[in-house]
Write an enzyme that holds these catalytic residues in place. Structure first.
Site, mmCIF file in Angstrom:
data_model
loop_
_atom_site.group_PDB
_atom_site.id
_atom_site.type_symbol
_atom_site.label_atom_id
_atom_site.label_comp_id
_atom_site.label_asym_id
_atom_site.label_seq_id
_atom_site.Cartn_x
_atom_site.Cartn_y
_atom_site.Cartn_z
ATOM 1 N N LYS A 1 -0.829 12.501 13.321
ATOM 2 C CA LYS A 1 0.164 11.674 14.013
ATOM 3 C C LYS A 1 1.504 11.720 13.264
ATOM 4 C CE LYS A 1 1.552 6.994 14.562
ATOM 5 N NZ LYS A 1 1.914 5.873 13.862
ATOM 6 N N LYS B 1 -3.719 0.669 6.107
ATOM 7 C CA LYS B 1 -2.884 0.558 4.898
ATOM 8 C C LYS B 1 -3.749 0.241 3.684
ATOM 9 C CE LYS B 1 1.512 0.123 6.981
ATOM 10 N NZ LYS B 1 2.045 -0.624 8.091
ATOM 11 N N LYS C 1 6.705 8.210 9.777
ATOM 12 C CA LYS C 1 7.628 8.300 8.645
ATOM 13 C C LYS C 1 6.871 8.176 7.321
ATOM 14 C CE LYS C 1 8.961 3.741 10.006
ATOM 15 N NZ LYS C 1 9.382 3.517 11.367
#
Ligand code: ADP
Ligand code: TRP
Length: 325
Positions: free
Chosen positions: A194, A115, A197
């Protein structure tokens, strides 16, 4: 003789519509294992706060995941199905565990590093996320934690923290084992990365048919012409086809890829049909439950009562061991 079942625990964040990756990587296992384990399955709404700041959306998504759990076949008579936030002592245990968690352990977590690499400004919640997850796991004295491959490291963090706690305060916490379904360890998204969402590459079996079709048709392929033989093992279409088809159907599809004269457009159409067929009953139940919110809420309330009873037992031992009570 007492025949105590081992305990299974897992959770999913309600941070958006769930996709094939969530289903085949994680949720399907909960259903398959529900008869063999005393199961605790929850909706990680505190975790989702690291990404969702819209209260209405958080609540809606939470009910949505509960609906999905029930639609895919989790039986609330067998499984304690609940909202993470209904067990308040999990936050208390998070604090206690955080006093034993080295900063370096959290800095090494892939999900945190990923992230940061994407430019997301970290808040404390994002950094401390694995400690809350450790509390989730340890408070129910879970034996196994079925998760997708990307969550394995977090289960290992929970183990490390439990070892540290037990060394310091005595043998109170149980060391959990991650359970990863190896054949579907990573489900690819429509761009071949991968499925996630956050990457805008997901196919959700809970969308309307039109949206599912649109996503399937967008699957990225190479530019091989129709007549050319194609390598199934490099194809996202084939990888997804394998998840929703029988052994024979997979072999047939493999042959079609290898023999040539079979285009990606046709393969996508077959994949779409298979997805809709595979999820036919699940989708039916899902759309029924959407109109039965009261039932879904009552299942969560019931599950929370049982989860709290187990959690409070552990907390009693923990608080005694650390000198708070
Ligand atoms: P997302 O990547 O879409 O945000 P989450 O991180 O919320 O998904 O994952 C929920 C669960 O589903 C986890 O156990 C995770 O390992 C599993 N999972 C998510 N995406 C995939 C995937 N593409 N393949 C396999 N498992 C997945
Ligand atoms: N972090 C998990 C995910 O993103 C959700 C989760 C929270 C979880 N607490 C957990 C999974 C405890 C297993 C056990 O999917």
């Amino acid at each position: 003789m007492a025949n105590e079942k081992k305990r299974l625990l897992s959770g999913i964040q309600p941070s958006g519509i769930l996709h094939l990756g969530n289903y085949f990587g994680a949720m399907k296992q909960f259903v398959e294992l529900q008869n063999d384990y005393e199961s605790y399955v929850f909706i990680a709404n505190y975790h989702a706060m690291t990404t969702i700041k819209d209260p209405k959306l958080l609540l809606e998504n939470t009910i949505e995941v509960a609906n999905i759990y029930l639609s895919i076949g989790l039986n609330p008579e067998k499984v304690n199905l609940f909202k993470q936030s209904d067990v308040k002592s999990v936050c208390e245990l998070t604090w206690i565990l955080s006093t034993l968690t080295p900063m370096g352990l959290l800095e090494r977590c892939h999900s945190f590093k990923d992230k940061i690499a994407k430019g997301i400004a970290p808040d404390h919640g994002l950094f401390a996320y694995p400690v809350l997850m450790a509390a989730d796991i340890l408070i129910y004295k879970s034996d196994i934690v079925p998760v997708g491959k990307d969550q394995k490291q977090h289960v290992e963090v929970a183990r490390d923290i439990a070892i540290k706690f037990n060394n310091l305060y005595g043998d109170v916490l149980k060391l959990p084992e991650p359970v990863i379904q190896s054949d579907t360890a990573i489900v690819p998204g429509i761009d071949g990365q991968k499925m996630s969402k956050s990457y805008d590459n997901a196919i959700s079996p809970f969308d309307d048919e039109k949206t599912i079709k649109k996503q399937v048709m967008k699957i990225v392929t190479d530019a091989a012409p129709l007549e050319e033989p194609k390598n199934p093992d490099n194809s996202t279409i084939f990888a997804l086809y394998c998840l929703v088809s029988s052994k024979n159907e997979i072999e047939e599809m493999r042959k079609k890829f290898l023999s040539g004269g079979y285009g990606y457009g046709d393969a996508k159409k077959e994949l779409l049909d298979k997805i809709l067929f595979y999820f036919k009953d699940i989708r039916k139940k899902y759309f029924e439950l959407k109109n039965n919110r009261d039932y879904v809420v009552s299942v969560l309330k019931n599950g929370a009562e049982k989860a709290n009873a187990t959690a409070l037992k552990t907390m009693k031992e923990v608080l005694k061991a650390i000198g708070i009570e």
